[in-house]
Write a protein that holds these residues in place. Structure first.
Motif, PDB file in Angstrom:
ATOM      1  N   LYS A  59       0.849  -1.309   0.008  1.00  0.00           N
ATOM      2  CA  LYS A  59      -0.076   0.152  -0.024  1.00  0.00           C
ATOM      3  C   LYS A  59       0.939   1.270  -0.235  1.00  0.00           C
ATOM      4  O   LYS A  59       1.945   1.229   0.402  1.00  0.00           O
ATOM      5  CB  LYS A  59      -1.040   0.096   1.139  1.00  0.00           C
ATOM      6  N   GLY A  60       0.359   2.272  -0.504  1.00  0.00           N
ATOM      7  CA  GLY A  60       1.105   3.541  -0.689  1.00  0.00           C
ATOM      8  C   GLY A  60       1.223   4.244   0.861  1.00  0.00           C
ATOM      9  O   GLY A  60       0.255   4.218   1.511  1.00  0.00           O
ATOM     10  N   ASP A  92       5.206  13.723   0.062  1.00  0.00           N
ATOM     11  CA  ASP A  92       4.361  12.813  -0.400  1.00  0.00           C
ATOM     12  C   ASP A  92       4.624  11.545   0.324  1.00  0.00           C
ATOM     13  O   ASP A  92       5.900  11.025   0.461  1.00  0.00           O
ATOM     14  CB  ASP A  92       4.043  12.711  -1.905  1.00  0.00           C
ATOM     15  N   ARG A 123       5.122   5.080  -3.271  1.00  0.00           N
ATOM     16  CA  ARG A 123       4.527   4.052  -3.391  1.00  0.00           C
ATOM     17  C   ARG A 123       4.651   2.611  -3.073  1.00  0.00           C
ATOM     18  O   ARG A 123       5.582   2.516  -2.719  1.00  0.00           O
ATOM     19  CB  ARG A 123       4.289   4.219  -5.176  1.00  0.00           C
ATOM     20  N   ASP A 139       5.193  -2.304   1.781  1.00  0.00           N
ATOM     21  CA  ASP A 139       4.499  -0.757   1.791  1.00  0.00           C
ATOM     22  C   ASP A 139       5.443   0.316   1.703  1.00  0.00           C
ATOM     23  O   ASP A 139       6.482   0.159   1.905  1.00  0.00           O
ATOM     24  CB  ASP A 139       3.628  -0.741   3.049  1.00  0.00           C
ATOM     25  N   GLY A 154       0.123   0.534  -4.416  1.00  0.00           N
ATOM     26  CA  GLY A 154      -0.736   1.879  -4.258  1.00  0.00           C
ATOM     27  C   GLY A 154      -0.119   2.877  -4.421  1.00  0.00           C
ATOM     28  O   GLY A 154       1.198   2.924  -3.901  1.00  0.00           O
ATOM     29  N   ARG A 155      -0.495   3.703  -4.882  1.00  0.00           N
ATOM     30  CA  ARG A 155       0.154   5.102  -4.913  1.00  0.00           C
ATOM     31  C   ARG A 155       0.163   5.810  -3.481  1.00  0.00           C
ATOM     32  O   ARG A 155      -0.662   5.681  -2.752  1.00  0.00           O
ATOM     33  CB  ARG A 155      -0.604   6.103  -5.687  1.00  0.00           C
ATOM     34  N   GLY A 197       0.122   8.790  -0.895  1.00  0.00           N
ATOM     35  CA  GLY A 197      -0.471   9.965  -0.676  1.00  0.00           C
ATOM     36  C   GLY A 197       0.027  11.427  -0.630  1.00  0.00           C
ATOM     37  O   GLY A 197       1.115  11.399  -0.747  1.00  0.00           O
ATOM     38  N   GLN A 256      -3.403  13.441   2.279  1.00  0.00           N
ATOM     39  CA  GLN A 256      -3.842  12.432   1.553  1.00  0.00           C
ATOM     40  C   GLN A 256      -3.346  10.877   2.192  1.00  0.00           C
ATOM     41  O   GLN A 256      -2.019  10.900   2.470  1.00  0.00           O
ATOM     42  CB  GLN A 256      -3.534  12.307   0.125  1.00  0.00           C
ATOM     43  N   GLY A 270      -2.360   7.027   1.928  1.00  0.00           N
ATOM     44  CA  GLY A 270      -1.870   6.146   0.541  1.00  0.00           C
ATOM     45  C   GLY A 270      -3.099   5.323   0.202  1.00  0.00           C
ATOM     46  O   GLY A 270      -3.995   4.918   0.879  1.00  0.00           O
ATOM     47  N   GLU A 271      -2.906   4.868  -1.074  1.00  0.00           N
ATOM     48  CA  GLU A 271      -3.822   4.188  -1.759  1.00  0.00           C
ATOM     49  C   GLU A 271      -3.526   2.751  -1.223  1.00  0.00           C
ATOM     50  O   GLU A 271      -2.391   2.220  -0.916  1.00  0.00           O
ATOM     51  CB  GLU A 271      -3.550   3.863  -3.256  1.00  0.00           C
ATOM     52  N   ALA A 272      -4.599   1.961  -1.229  1.00  0.00           N
ATOM     53  CA  ALA A 272      -4.347   0.529  -0.668  1.00  0.00           C
ATOM     54  C   ALA A 272      -3.801  -0.124  -1.816  1.00  0.00           C
ATOM     55  O   ALA A 272      -3.736   0.032  -2.882  1.00  0.00           O
ATOM     56  CB  ALA A 272      -5.765  -0.267  -0.502  1.00  0.00           C
TER      57      ALA A 272
END
Length: 332
Positions: A19-20, A42, A45, A73, A125-126, A128, A146, A148-150
């Motif tokens: 995950k991001g 940020d 990824r 991750d 995942g990207r 955040g 943000q 992070g993306e799963a």
């Protein structure tokens, strides 16, 4: 190539990409600044899960006991707009001819056919975005970032189709393993009963001028294999990748040679009509038991427009001529 249980041409694995990392909501502070603006970096990824082609591999055995492949991750962003470190990718090396499918839908995702070719199975995942992205004229100090993306988790099936220049096609006991053992360095298990060859054997066949080609002995086809009877689909799929098909019919067949060739051809056509587009060569094996008169009679009954040759692996008869025919058919 190692035999028996060491040849694995099908594995099912659970792939989970990383995950991001979350973006940082840090506000700039130092001894001179007590109310600085946003400087959260940020997130990194998440790690991808990637397949990579490696011609040194012949089997998927090394993945058979790795049921869960998990990538790292990504790390969270930090102050001074520093981006978090990306999660480490998991790179799975596989033989050329490996096909990746979605285990639930059966959809073919891609196949690996070249050395060093890489394809992503499950992307990470990207990361955040950090809070500095969200600064506006009306919102000078956003205190949020943000997440992070799963990552993605899915079950994947990997199937191997053997890549070879010449595939041997014939009923059990047609003499395929014997031919392979005589013309190459392969040492297949040979016995006089059906289905001795339970895994494809690959052999490198030396040709003139230091050239060579790869020959694959595929388990014997029986009538009905295209409907899954006998050893069925599992082995027929290996034939799809060969560039030339060498049909082998023993001289002592109870049918005529044309009949036996027609049955073999029909099995392949029902399984995959595209196999009919490949060059076909016919070898009549065990022909050391034939005299010239009988051979001349049999020649008259052979299918027209099909390159054919009488051979004997044991007596080493016409093997150099067979290699010439195959080399010409490969178009090399």
């Amino acid at each position: 190539m190692s035999q028996g249980s060491n040849f694995v041409d099908y594995v099912k694995i659970c792939c989970r990409s990383g995950k991001g990392g979350p973006g940082s909501a840090h506000l700039h502070r130092d001894k001179l600044t007590s109310t600085g603006g946003p400087d959260g970096g940020d997130g990194g990824r998440g790690g991808h899960i990637i397949l990579k082609g490696n011609p040194q591999f012949w089997t998927l055995l090394h993945l058979k006991y790795r049921k869960h492949i998990i990538a790292e991750d990504g790390l969270s962003g930090s102050s001074s707009t520093s981006t978090g470190k990306s999660g480490k990718d998991e790179i799975l090396e596989v033989p050329l001819g490996t096909i990746a499918k979605d285990a639930e839908t059966g959809e073919v995702l891609f196949e690996i056919t070249a050395e060093g070719e890489t394809k992503t199975l499950t992307p990470g995942g990207r990361g955040g975005l950090g809070n500095w992205h969200f600064k506006t004229s009306t919102q000078q100090t956003p205190r949020f970032a943000q997440p992070g993306e799963a990552g993605i988790e899915k079950w994947i099936v990997l199937e191997l189709k053997v890549l070879a220049d010449v595939g041997l096609v014939g009923f059990p006991n047609a003499g395929k393993s014997t031919l392979l053992s005589v013309v190459s360095a392969a040492k297949p298990e040979i016995a006089d009963y059906p289905f001795t060859t339970l895994v494809p054997n690959l052999g490198i066949v030396a040709y003139r001028g230091g050239k060579s080609f790869v020959m694959a002995d595929i388990p014997g086809i029986i009538e009905g294999a295209s409907k899954g009877k006998g050893l069925g689909y599992r082995f027929l799929r290996h034939i799809e990748r060969n560039s030339v098909l060498l049909f082998m019919v023993p001289a002592d067949t109870s049918r005529t040679i044309s009949e036996e060739y027609a049955i073999l051809k029909s099995e392949l056509q029902q399984y995959n009509p595209e196999l009919m587009q490949k060059p076909h060569v016919l070898a009549i094996t065990k022909s050391d038991m034939l005299d010239d008169e009988l051979m001349a009679e049999m020649k008259k009954e052979l299918p027209a427009h099909l390159p054919s040759i009488f051979i004997s692996s044991v007596a080493q008869k016409n093997l150099a001529e067979l290699k010439d025919m195959l080399w010409k058919a490969i178009g090399a």
